[in-house]
Design a protein around this motif. Structure first.
Motif, PDB file in Angstrom:
ATOM      1  N   ALA A  49     -14.123  -1.845  -2.224  1.00  0.00           N
ATOM      2  CA  ALA A  49     -14.284  -3.245  -2.628  1.00  0.00           C
ATOM      3  C   ALA A  49     -12.932  -3.918  -2.821  1.00  0.00           C
ATOM      4  CB  ALA A  49     -15.102  -3.323  -3.917  1.00  0.00           C
ATOM      5  N   VAL A  50     -11.990  -3.235  -3.470  1.00  0.00           N
ATOM      6  CA  VAL A  50     -10.643  -3.786  -3.666  1.00  0.00           C
ATOM      7  C   VAL A  50      -9.934  -3.929  -2.321  1.00  0.00           C
ATOM      8  CG1 VAL A  50      -8.389  -3.369  -4.720  1.00  0.00           C
ATOM      9  CG2 VAL A  50     -10.469  -2.872  -6.003  1.00  0.00           C
ATOM     10  N   LEU A  51     -10.169  -3.008  -1.407  1.00  0.00           N
ATOM     11  CA  LEU A  51      -9.573  -3.082  -0.078  1.00  0.00           C
ATOM     12  C   LEU A  51      -9.985  -4.371   0.630  1.00  0.00           C
ATOM     13  CD1 LEU A  51      -7.985  -1.664   2.211  1.00  0.00           C
ATOM     14  CD2 LEU A  51     -10.135  -0.584   2.883  1.00  0.00           C
ATOM     15  N   GLY A  52     -11.261  -4.716   0.551  1.00  0.00           N
ATOM     16  CA  GLY A  52     -11.707  -5.965   1.152  1.00  0.00           C
ATOM     17  C   GLY A  52     -11.055  -7.169   0.510  1.00  0.00           C
ATOM     18  N   LEU A  53     -10.948  -7.157  -0.808  1.00  0.00           N
ATOM     19  CA  LEU A  53     -10.301  -8.260  -1.513  1.00  0.00           C
ATOM     20  C   LEU A  53      -8.836  -8.360  -1.130  1.00  0.00           C
ATOM     21  CD1 LEU A  53     -10.728 -10.475  -3.661  1.00  0.00           C
ATOM     22  CD2 LEU A  53     -10.087  -8.785  -5.392  1.00  0.00           C
ATOM     23  N   ASN A  54      -8.190  -7.226  -0.908  1.00  0.00           N
ATOM     24  CA  ASN A  54      -6.783  -7.211  -0.540  1.00  0.00           C
ATOM     25  C   ASN A  54      -6.559  -7.844   0.828  1.00  0.00           C
ATOM     26  OD1 ASN A  54      -4.110  -6.619  -1.190  1.00  0.00           O
ATOM     27  ND2 ASN A  54      -4.585  -4.518  -1.736  1.00  0.00           N
ATOM     28  N   ILE A  55      -7.500  -7.685   1.731  1.00  0.00           N
ATOM     29  CA  ILE A  55      -7.356  -8.259   3.065  1.00  0.00           C
ATOM     30  C   ILE A  55      -7.322  -9.781   2.991  1.00  0.00           C
ATOM     31  CG2 ILE A  55      -8.555  -8.609   5.264  1.00  0.00           C
ATOM     32  CD1 ILE A  55      -9.399  -5.677   5.114  1.00  0.00           C
ATOM     33  N   ILE A  56      -8.194 -10.372   2.186  1.00  0.00           N
ATOM     34  CA  ILE A  56      -8.244 -11.833   2.118  1.00  0.00           C
ATOM     35  C   ILE A  56      -7.165 -12.405   1.210  1.00  0.00           C
ATOM     36  CG2 ILE A  56     -10.035 -11.757   0.322  1.00  0.00           C
ATOM     37  CD1 ILE A  56      -9.580 -14.488   2.975  1.00  0.00           C
ATOM     38  N   MET A  57      -6.864 -11.732   0.100  1.00  0.00           N
ATOM     39  CA  MET A  57      -5.888 -12.272  -0.852  1.00  0.00           C
ATOM     40  C   MET A  57      -4.495 -11.710  -0.630  1.00  0.00           C
ATOM     41  SD  MET A  57      -7.914 -12.666  -4.476  1.00  0.00           S
ATOM     42  CE  MET A  57      -6.576 -13.662  -5.122  1.00  0.00           C
ATOM     43  N   GLY A  58      -4.386 -10.384  -0.521  1.00  0.00           N
ATOM     44  CA  GLY A  58      -3.074  -9.775  -0.391  1.00  0.00           C
ATOM     45  C   GLY A  58      -2.410 -10.045   0.941  1.00  0.00           C
ATOM     46  N   ILE A 219     -14.173 -10.320   7.210  1.00  0.00           N
ATOM     47  CA  ILE A 219     -13.866  -8.892   7.135  1.00  0.00           C
ATOM     48  C   ILE A 219     -13.907  -8.417   5.691  1.00  0.00           C
ATOM     49  CG2 ILE A 219     -12.042  -7.182   7.496  1.00  0.00           C
ATOM     50  CD1 ILE A 219     -11.196  -8.857   9.956  1.00  0.00           C
ATOM     51  N   ALA A 220     -13.355  -9.222   4.777  1.00  0.00           N
ATOM     52  CA  ALA A 220     -13.408  -8.866   3.353  1.00  0.00           C
ATOM     53  C   ALA A 220     -14.856  -8.740   2.878  1.00  0.00           C
ATOM     54  CB  ALA A 220     -12.663  -9.907   2.523  1.00  0.00           C
ATOM     55  N   SER A 221     -15.726  -9.628   3.364  1.00  0.00           N
ATOM     56  CA  SER A 221     -17.142  -9.576   2.985  1.00  0.00           C
ATOM     57  C   SER A 221     -17.823  -8.333   3.540  1.00  0.00           C
ATOM     58  CB  SER A 221     -17.857 -10.829   3.498  1.00  0.00           C
ATOM     59  OG  SER A 221     -17.223 -12.006   3.034  1.00  0.00           O
ATOM     60  N   ILE A 222     -17.440  -7.945   4.751  1.00  0.00           N
ATOM     61  CA  ILE A 222     -18.003  -6.726   5.349  1.00  0.00           C
ATOM     62  C   ILE A 222     -17.635  -5.507   4.509  1.00  0.00           C
ATOM     63  CG2 ILE A 222     -17.803  -5.171   7.324  1.00  0.00           C
ATOM     64  CD1 ILE A 222     -17.623  -7.661   9.106  1.00  0.00           C
ATOM     65  N   PHE A 223     -16.371  -5.432   4.090  1.00  0.00           N
ATOM     66  CA  PHE A 223     -15.962  -4.327   3.229  1.00  0.00           C
ATOM     67  C   PHE A 223     -16.703  -4.380   1.894  1.00  0.00           C
ATOM     68  CE2 PHE A 223     -12.258  -3.965   6.057  1.00  0.00           C
ATOM     69  CZ  PHE A 223     -12.209  -2.580   6.201  1.00  0.00           C
ATOM     70  N   ILE A 249     -13.426 -10.626 -11.676  1.00  0.00           N
ATOM     71  CA  ILE A 249     -12.116 -10.687 -12.327  1.00  0.00           C
ATOM     72  C   ILE A 249     -11.514  -9.286 -12.446  1.00  0.00           C
ATOM     73  CG2 ILE A 249     -10.879 -11.361 -14.411  1.00  0.00           C
ATOM     74  CD1 ILE A 249     -11.912 -13.682 -12.707  1.00  0.00           C
ATOM     75  N   SER A 250     -12.357  -8.301 -12.745  1.00  0.00           N
ATOM     76  CA  SER A 250     -11.875  -6.924 -12.842  1.00  0.00           C
ATOM     77  C   SER A 250     -11.386  -6.417 -11.486  1.00  0.00           C
ATOM     78  CB  SER A 250     -12.983  -6.007 -13.371  1.00  0.00           C
ATOM     79  OG  SER A 250     -13.354  -6.374 -14.688  1.00  0.00           O
ATOM     80  N   LEU A 251     -12.090  -6.777 -10.410  1.00  0.00           N
ATOM     81  CA  LEU A 251     -11.636  -6.396  -9.075  1.00  0.00           C
ATOM     82  C   LEU A 251     -10.294  -7.045  -8.752  1.00  0.00           C
ATOM     83  CD1 LEU A 251     -14.882  -6.536  -6.880  1.00  0.00           C
ATOM     84  CD2 LEU A 251     -13.592  -4.505  -7.558  1.00  0.00           C
ATOM     85  N   LEU A 252     -10.148  -8.307  -9.145  1.00  0.00           N
ATOM     86  CA  LEU A 252      -8.881  -9.002  -8.913  1.00  0.00           C
ATOM     87  C   LEU A 252      -7.749  -8.331  -9.680  1.00  0.00           C
ATOM     88  CD1 LEU A 252      -7.228 -11.345  -7.796  1.00  0.00           C
ATOM     89  CD2 LEU A 252      -8.021 -12.746  -9.719  1.00  0.00           C
ATOM     90  N   ALA A 253      -8.003  -7.981 -10.942  1.00  0.00           N
ATOM     91  CA  ALA A 253      -6.981  -7.293 -11.741  1.00  0.00           C
ATOM     92  C   ALA A 253      -6.636  -5.943 -11.132  1.00  0.00           C
ATOM     93  CB  ALA A 253      -7.475  -7.123 -13.175  1.00  0.00           C
ATOM     94  N   ALA A 254      -7.642  -5.238 -10.629  1.00  0.00           N
ATOM     95  CA  ALA A 254      -7.401  -3.936 -10.006  1.00  0.00           C
ATOM     96  C   ALA A 254      -6.534  -4.076  -8.764  1.00  0.00           C
ATOM     97  CB  ALA A 254      -8.731  -3.280  -9.651  1.00  0.00           C
ATOM     98  N   MET A 255      -6.776  -5.126  -7.973  1.00  0.00           N
ATOM     99  CA  MET A 255      -5.962  -5.349  -6.778  1.00  0.00           C
ATOM    100  C   MET A 255      -4.510  -5.641  -7.142  1.00  0.00           C
ATOM    101  SD  MET A 255      -6.012  -8.411  -3.991  1.00  0.00           S
ATOM    102  CE  MET A 255      -4.936  -9.318  -5.111  1.00  0.00           C
ATOM    103  N   VAL A 256      -4.315  -6.488  -8.152  1.00  0.00           N
ATOM    104  CA  VAL A 256      -2.956  -6.858  -8.555  1.00  0.00           C
ATOM    105  C   VAL A 256      -2.218  -5.655  -9.135  1.00  0.00           C
ATOM    106  CG1 VAL A 256      -1.624  -8.290 -10.147  1.00  0.00           C
ATOM    107  CG2 VAL A 256      -3.560  -9.265  -8.913  1.00  0.00           C
ATOM    108  N   ILE A 257      -2.885  -4.883  -9.979  1.00  0.00           N
ATOM    109  CA  ILE A 257      -2.231  -3.725 -10.597  1.00  0.00           C
ATOM    110  C   ILE A 257      -1.963  -2.639  -9.561  1.00  0.00           C
ATOM    111  CG2 ILE A 257      -2.646  -1.793 -12.173  1.00  0.00           C
ATOM    112  CD1 ILE A 257      -3.806  -3.721 -14.143  1.00  0.00           C
ATOM    113  N   GLY A 258      -2.899  -2.415  -8.655  1.00  0.00           N
ATOM    114  CA  GLY A 258      -2.661  -1.422  -7.615  1.00  0.00           C
ATOM    115  C   GLY A 258      -1.547  -1.834  -6.684  1.00  0.00           C
ATOM    116  N   GLY A 259      -1.542  -3.089  -6.278  1.00  0.00           N
ATOM    117  CA  GLY A 259      -0.509  -3.605  -5.381  1.00  0.00           C
ATOM    118  C   GLY A 259      -1.122  -4.462  -4.296  1.00  0.00           C
ATOM    119  N   ALA A 260      -0.802  -5.769  -4.318  1.00  0.00           N
ATOM    120  CA  ALA A 260      -1.314  -6.680  -3.301  1.00  0.00           C
ATOM    121  C   ALA A 260      -0.654  -6.376  -1.959  1.00  0.00           C
ATOM    122  CB  ALA A 260      -1.051  -8.134  -3.708  1.00  0.00           C
TER     123      ALA A 260
END
Length: 356
Positions: A49-58, A219-223, A249-260
């Motif tokens: 889920a974070v991987l998909g968010l990273n594609i669109i945001m990161g 693509i983010a939605s597919i993930f 919001i938790s997914l967003l925080a996880a993406m930022v902490i892991g690394g965009a």
């Protein structure tokens, strides 16, 4: 440290490390207790889920606060397909296809917007999704939610349910991460980086920002749909709570902490999403939100690039120490400047002194 860094650049060494990690992952569920198998399974679910968010945001630089909506949609489609006796492969395809189609429809309307406008559109997804899930009783089970038990271990495997679920999530998550890595390192990834950096420059190079925003969001939605299927593999139950905006919001925080804009950062984000709430609940359930906020601020203050930037910070610190203790060329200061020699006296000056 320098020797270790040079060693890691060797292709065969990296392949050896990868092989060791693969063996450990295959053996882990056979050696770990049920609790840790279930925990690592959930890490894999939310890492996708974070991987998909990273594609669109990161990687594309677009704001998306509704990723959890697509995770929940994939979970509901999975439950509905299983409960209607669909083939499990068809259920998997339907989970990410329906989520991808929904993401495409949203992106076609929202990708022309920017800044706060697109943020508001994506925020609306989970906010609208929760009451909608409560009303569509025939599809979602209403407020009580719906269950789907399909990931029990077959008898021929000799595995327990938690081990079998671990392997299912592991295989699908690895495929998702490999596909994402190839995507962001190829032509599409370079185009997304240009769109993120400067849309005007992208347009001048023949790259359509609108097209790549739509593709990235889809693509983010597919993930997200894949993560929803894996969620049902691991949990086998979903409800309107799955779509709650707080999870976005938790997914967003996880993406930022892991690394965009980092594939490895997405995996670290999955660990953060699952393990940190368990840790904070163990400390004090009433202070969970406060402790998580402190952790988020601390990581962003020390590591603005997320946990994935930690090795780079160590290397920079090591180079600074080596430069300090091995005698880097000191800066010239007025006190350390060499004395200027007096210019020799010319003949004219000597003659004037003789006449005097």
């Amino acid at each position: 440290m320098a020797a270790v860094s040079d060693l890691l650049r060797n292709r065969w060494v990296r392949l050896g490390i990868l092989l060791v990690v693969a063996v450990l992952l295959l053996l882990a569920p056979l050696m770990l207790p049920v609790f840790w198998n279930q925990t690592l399974t959930r890490v894999g679910v939310y890492a996708v889920a974070v991987l998909g968010l990273n594609i669109i945001m990161g990687y594309t630089g677009q704001v998306s606060l509704g990723q959890i909506f697509f995770v929940g949609l994939g979970a509901y489609v999975t439950a509905w397909g299983v409960n209607n006796d669909w083939n499990i492969v068809l259920v998997f395809i339907a989970a990410f296809a329906v989520a991808g189609l929904a993401g495409l429809l949203v992106a076609l309307a929202a990708a022309r917007l920017g800044g706060l406008a697109i943020a508001m559109v994506t925020i609306a997804l989970p906010i609208v999704g929760v009451p909608l899930a409560k009303r569509l009783v025939d599809f979602t089970g209403g407020s009580q939610g719906t269950s789907a038990r399909f990931s029990s271990a077959p008898d021929w495997t000799g595995l327990d349910n938690d081990q079998w679920q671990f392997y299912i999530v592991l295989v699908i998550a690895v495929i998702a991460f490999v596909l994402a890595r190839n995507l962001v390192r190829g032509k599409f990834g370079r185009a997304m980086a240009i769109v993120k950096e400067n849309e005007a420059v992208a347009t001048s190079m023949g790259i359509s920002p609108y097209r790549y925003k739509v593709l990235a969001f889809t693509i983010a939605s597919i993930f997200g749909g894949v993560a929803g299927f894996l969620y049902m593999v691991a949990v086998q139950y979903t409800s309107p709570e799955t779509l709650h905006f707080g999870h976005s919001i938790s997914l967003l925080a996880a993406m930022v902490i892991g690394g965009a804009a980092s594939i490895v950062g997405s995996l670290l984000g999955g660990f953060y999403y699952v393990l940190v709430p368990q840790l904070t609940n163990a400390i004090d359930p009433n202070l969970t939100a406060i402790i998580q906020g402190i952790i988020l601020l601390a990581v962003l203050f020390v590591l603005p690039g997320g946990l994935v930037s930690l090795p780079r910070v160590f290397r920079r610190f090591r180079r600074h120490r080596e430069g300090t203790f091995t005698g880097a060329i000191p800066k010239t200061t007025p006190d350390s400047a060499p004395p200027v020699e007096a210019a020799p006296e010319g003949p004219e000056k000597t003659e004037r002194q003789g006449q005097a």
